[in-house]
Write a protein that holds these residues in place. Structure first.
Motif: not given
Length: 142
Positions: A76-105
């Protein structure tokens, strides 16, 4: 017999609330949340998806393996009360990657904002590995 005059002998305890000089909420102090706290909140939130994981095992970053039971890695990069998150993860396959990551986001933005009191402006997600669903047969090419 009731009287509208104040009763004598009963006084309010002396203190900041009774002195009439109550501080405005913005002048009472401030709360500082460490980056690491926001990282842990975000990692836990992402790991609550059964199809999302991190890297397990290993020592000092060596020998780790794909593990859907582990928490994803979050920076995480915090600037005051503003956060930017960088996430590294693995997914079960064959799930739709774009849909799954959007739900996580969406879950990360909602949960981190609510629990940490910061505004999550950006969530970058890197899918580092895919884990085949258990019990699925491999494709056979004829």
């Amino acid at each position: 017999m009731s009287s509208s005059a104040p009763q004598q002998g009963h006084s309010a305890p002396a203190g900041p609330e009774s002195s009439g000089s109550r501080e405005a909420p913005e002048n009472r102090g401030r709360l500082v949340i460490a980056d690491r706290v926001v990282e842990k909140i975000a990692a836990q939130c992402a790991s609550e998806f059964a199809t999302v994981g991190g890297r397990g095992g290993g020592f000092l970053g060596v020998g780790g393996h794909a593990d859907l039971e582990s928490r994803p890695h979050v920076k995480v990069e915090l600037t005051g009360s503003i956060a930017v998150l960088s996430v590294e993860l693995g997914l079960e396959y064959p799930l739709p990657i774009e849909e799954t990551t959007e739900r996580v986001r969406e879950a990360l933005v909602r949960t981190v904002s609510r629990l940490a009191g910061v505004e999550v402006r950006q969530v970058d997600i890197r899918v580092k590995y895919l884990v085949p669903q258990e019990g699925r047969r491999e494709r056979v090419l004829l």
